[in-house]
Each structure stands twice: as C-alpha cells, then as structure tokens.
Design an enzyme around this catalytic site. Structure first.
Site, PDB file in Angstrom:
ATOM      1  N   GLU A 177     -14.230  -1.092   6.510  1.00  0.00           N
ATOM      2  CA  GLU A 177     -14.070   0.329   5.811  1.00  0.00           C
ATOM      3  C   GLU A 177     -15.531   0.501   4.989  1.00  0.00           C
ATOM      4  OE1 GLU A 177     -10.214   1.478   4.262  1.00  0.00           O
ATOM      5  OE2 GLU A 177     -11.310   2.292   2.265  1.00  0.00           O
ATOM      6  N   ARG A 212     -11.363  13.157   2.040  1.00  0.00           N
ATOM      7  CA  ARG A 212     -12.287  12.548   2.758  1.00  0.00           C
ATOM      8  C   ARG A 212     -13.716  12.415   2.045  1.00  0.00           C
ATOM      9  NH1 ARG A 212      -9.183   9.432   6.045  1.00  0.00           N
ATOM     10  NH2 ARG A 212      -7.749  10.799   6.889  1.00  0.00           N
ATOM     11  N   ARG A 220       1.474   6.965  -6.693  1.00  0.00           N
ATOM     12  CA  ARG A 220       0.125   7.806  -6.828  1.00  0.00           C
ATOM     13  C   ARG A 220       0.595   9.279  -6.602  1.00  0.00           C
ATOM     14  NH1 ARG A 220      -5.238   6.901  -3.490  1.00  0.00           N
ATOM     15  NH2 ARG A 220      -3.791   6.807  -1.982  1.00  0.00           N
ATOM     16  N   TYR A 268       0.780  -1.285   0.033  1.00  0.00           N
ATOM     17  CA  TYR A 268      -0.106   0.103  -0.150  1.00  0.00           C
ATOM     18  C   TYR A 268       0.844   1.239  -0.141  1.00  0.00           C
ATOM     19  CZ  TYR A 268      -3.219   3.605   1.167  1.00  0.00           C
ATOM     20  OH  TYR A 268      -3.888   4.727   1.544  1.00  0.00           O
ATOM     21  N   TYR A 310      -0.756  12.752   6.603  1.00  0.00           N
ATOM     22  CA  TYR A 310      -0.140  11.906   7.598  1.00  0.00           C
ATOM     23  C   TYR A 310       1.150  11.785   7.680  1.00  0.00           C
ATOM     24  CZ  TYR A 310      -4.792   8.896   7.203  1.00  0.00           C
ATOM     25  OH  TYR A 310      -5.791   8.572   7.500  1.00  0.00           O
TER      26      TYR A 310
HETATM   27  C1  3EB Z   1      -7.553   6.044   5.901  1.00  0.00           C
HETATM   28  O1  3EB Z   1      -8.318   6.727   6.158  1.00  0.00           O
HETATM   29  C2  3EB Z   1      -8.092   4.725   5.559  1.00  0.00           C
HETATM   30  O2  3EB Z   1      -5.231   5.261  -0.379  1.00  0.00           O
HETATM   31  O3  3EB Z   1      -7.091   5.859  -1.571  1.00  0.00           O
HETATM   32  C3  3EB Z   1      -9.236   5.247   2.527  1.00  0.00           C
HETATM   33  C4  3EB Z   1      -9.778   5.951   1.510  1.00  0.00           C
HETATM   34  C5  3EB Z   1      -7.914   4.794   2.800  1.00  0.00           C
HETATM   35  C6  3EB Z   1      -8.698   6.038   0.406  1.00  0.00           C
HETATM   36  C7  3EB Z   1      -6.692   5.616  -0.584  1.00  0.00           C
HETATM   37  C8  3EB Z   1      -7.166   4.853   1.742  1.00  0.00           C
HETATM   38  C9  3EB Z   1      -7.442   5.534   0.582  1.00  0.00           C
HETATM   39  O4  3EB Z   1      -6.049   6.094   5.747  1.00  0.00           O
HETATM   40  C10 3EB Z   1      -7.422   4.165   3.830  1.00  0.00           C
END
Ligand code: 3EB
Length: 339
Positions: free
Chosen positions: A333, A221, A155, A148, A208
């Site tokens: 999720e 989000r 990306r 991941y 992050y």
């Molecule tokens: C998170 O909040 C959970 O890599 O496109 C959620 C939605 C998550 C999209 C992405 C990853 C992605 O980090 C993981």
C-alpha cells in the site's frame, strides 16, 4: 485585511520525515506535531510544547522515522488523557490512543467522538487527512470479527454522528501496526479549502459491499487542500492498494500489485480526475512526496524499494514499513502528498 484574505494567504503545512535528529523544527519554524514511527508505542505526550505520539511500526533493528508537521505560526497545544492536540490558527492536529480491547467498535467511536468534538469546538471543521494504525489488523476480535472491520464500525458510527458538522470524509490510511491497540491521528483546517476525491477505477470505500464489513470504511481516495497565493495547494493521497472496483487484484503477485497501485495513484492525481472534481490542478507520480510504503512480507521489500526508486525521483525520500495491510490478500500500500 478581511478574514478571507488572511485565509487565502495561508501557507501549507510541511511534512518532513526526520531520521536523525528526533524531529527538530528548521530554524525559525514551529512543530505542529511529531509522529514517531519507531520501535514502540506509548501514550500521547507533549514534547517541547507540541504533541508527540509514538507508534510501533518498525522492528528493533530499523531506524525510526519521525514525521514532523511544520508550520510558520505559533502553536498552541493540549493534552487530555489519551488525546493530544495542537493548532496554529489555521491547522489542527489531533491524536488519540485506543488501548487494546476485545471489541474496538465502542472505544473507537468514543475516541473519534472526543476528537471531532474538540476539532469543532476550536473551529477546525474541515478534515483533510487521517491515519489509523491498527494492531493485528487482520486478526479477529473477542467476538470473532476481523479487527479492521471492528475498527471500521466504530469509525463509521462516529462519522454518522458528526456528518452534519463535517463536510464529507477525508483521505485516510488504515494500516497494520506491530503493537497492540489503535493509534489514530488527523489534520483539519478552517472551512472552505478541502475537496474530497474519488477514483474512477475504484468503488468509493464508503460504498463497499457488506462482505468487507457491516459498516464500510470511512474515507475518500484523496483530499485536495487549496491554498491561494501559494500555488496549486496540496493533494493528500490515501493509502492506495491493488484494488479495482472493490476487488483485490493479483493476489500473491507483488509486481502486478505494484502496477495497479501506482496506476490507481496516477489516475487519482491526474488533471483529468481533478477536473471531474472541479479542482484546477493536476499531478504525475513523480510529484508524489512524503511517500510512505507499507509492505506485508519482508521478502518483498527489495523489489518494492527498487520500483519506488524508479518511480519517485529522490525515491530515497520514501519510507518503508513492514506491517500488516487491511486485507490479507493485499501485499503493498502506498500513500503520499502531491505539491
Ligand atoms: C482500500 O482501498 C484499502 O480504512 O482508512 C486504504 C486507505 C484502506 C484507508 C482506511 C483503508 C483505509 O480499501 C485499505
């Protein structure tokens, strides 16, 4: 009529989950694209003039779900190697298959680069929803990096390169798949309709800290798509999990992870949060449709199904996939679209 008026009266795309017919369009309407969540993957193809991709997301004994993107306008489509696309004058769909690779950073960057170039060439500069289905998502690549995180690096590089041409990063899902390689697909539209949303309960993913990967995940989000003349538009809710700030909360506890996931979505789609983003709309959980639920452990499926049936009216419309999630400690999720 001016171009602006045409744009303002553009209807939304419909997203239909088809479990029976293989994804035929309702009479008089057209298919922009089909994504078959089924027993096997494959190269993108054209099927009756529309893109079709097969993604390996269900076990052999489960019923495949075809996600059908439906429009009233005529569709023009094309296929080049591992990339397929379609457009209807307002909306653009593109899918690329990235074959299994020891390291994904460069092939993912190349795949996104080709797709973004095409979207821009065709004038679809506002991305509003992406999906990334990643084989062995929490496994390690040939260099010992988590797959991941490897994917996120590629990306992020593509988004950096295209940042001056695209307005921000859209709603997305990054989720496990049962096969190998990575399938990505996205939707974009003509400029001026999208607002990308953050959640006050969560750190923006693109900020992050580095412990989650050398480059952060590139997504918002949620993304709101305005559609004047057709009500409040639509709100695309990203894959949402039990994360507060940037921490996974309640590892090992499916009920509590569901509580936090649902509360995260509720806050995201609320009128209060939308006002913070200057969007004149507001939703509740009951208005979440086209719901996809990803569950890591099969043993949790009954509890998750029961909870979703309570929360989402017509909860039978939600679809469930027993697949990996991008952090080993996340059990569930949820994503969807508010309209
Ligand atoms: C998170 O909040 C959970 O890599 O496109 C959620 C939605 C998550 C999209 C992405 C990853 C992605 O980090 C993981």
């Amino acid at each position: 009529m001016t171009a602006l008026n045409t744009l303002a009266r553009t209807p939304l795309l419909d997203c239909v989950f088809d479990m029976t017919s293989g994804g035929d369009a309702p009479a008089g309407r057209n298919v922009l694209a089909r994504v078959v969540y089924g027993h096997h993957g494959g190269r993108p193809t054209l099927y009756r003039g529309s893109p079709r991709i097969d993604v390996h997301m269900t076990a052999a004994d489960a019923v495949p779900v075809t996600e059908v993107w439906v429009t009233d306008r005529p569709v023009r489509s094309g296929l080049q190697d591992n990339l397929v696309y379609a457009e209807d004058g307002e909306y653009f769909f593109c899918a690329v298959r990235v074959e299994e690779s020891g390291v994904y950073r460069d092939p993912v960057r190349t795949a996104y680069d080709a797709a973004f170039r095409l979207a821009r060439q065709q004038g679809y500069t506002d991305l509003f929803r992406m999906w990334n289905l990643v084989g062995d998502i929490t496994g390690t690549n040939a260099e010992g990096t988590e797959i991941y995180q490897d994917f996120c690096a590629g990306r992020a590089l593509a988004f950096e390169e295209w940042s001056e041409h695209f307005e921000g990063m859209p709603a997305a899902t990054g989720i496990g798949a049962l096969g190998t390689g990575i399938d990505l697909y996205f939707l974009a539209c003509r400029p001026g309709r999208t607002t990308h949303l953050e959640n006050p309960r969560q750190t923006p993913a693109h900020r992050y800290p580095e412990r989650y990967g050398v480059r952060p995940p590139s997504f918002a989000r949620g993304t709101h798509l305005a559609s004047e003349g057709y009500g409040a538009g639509a709100l695309f809710v990203s894959g949402t999990a039990s994360i507060l700030g940037d921490d996974t909360v309640h590892p090992g506890d499916i009920e509590r992870q569901l509580d936090v996931t649902l509360a995260n979505i509720e806050t995201l789609v609320s009128g209060e949060n939308l006002r913070q983003h200057a969007v004149d709309a507001g939703y509740g959980l009951a208005e979440l449709g086209s719901v996809k639920v990803y569950v890591r452990d099969a043993e949790h499926l009954p509890a998750v199904r029961a909870r979703c049936a309570e929360v989402f009216p017509g909860g039978a419309g939600a679809v469930f996939f027993n697949v990996g999630i991008c952090r080993p400690d996340l059990l569930v999720e949820i994503e969807g679209i508010c309209r």
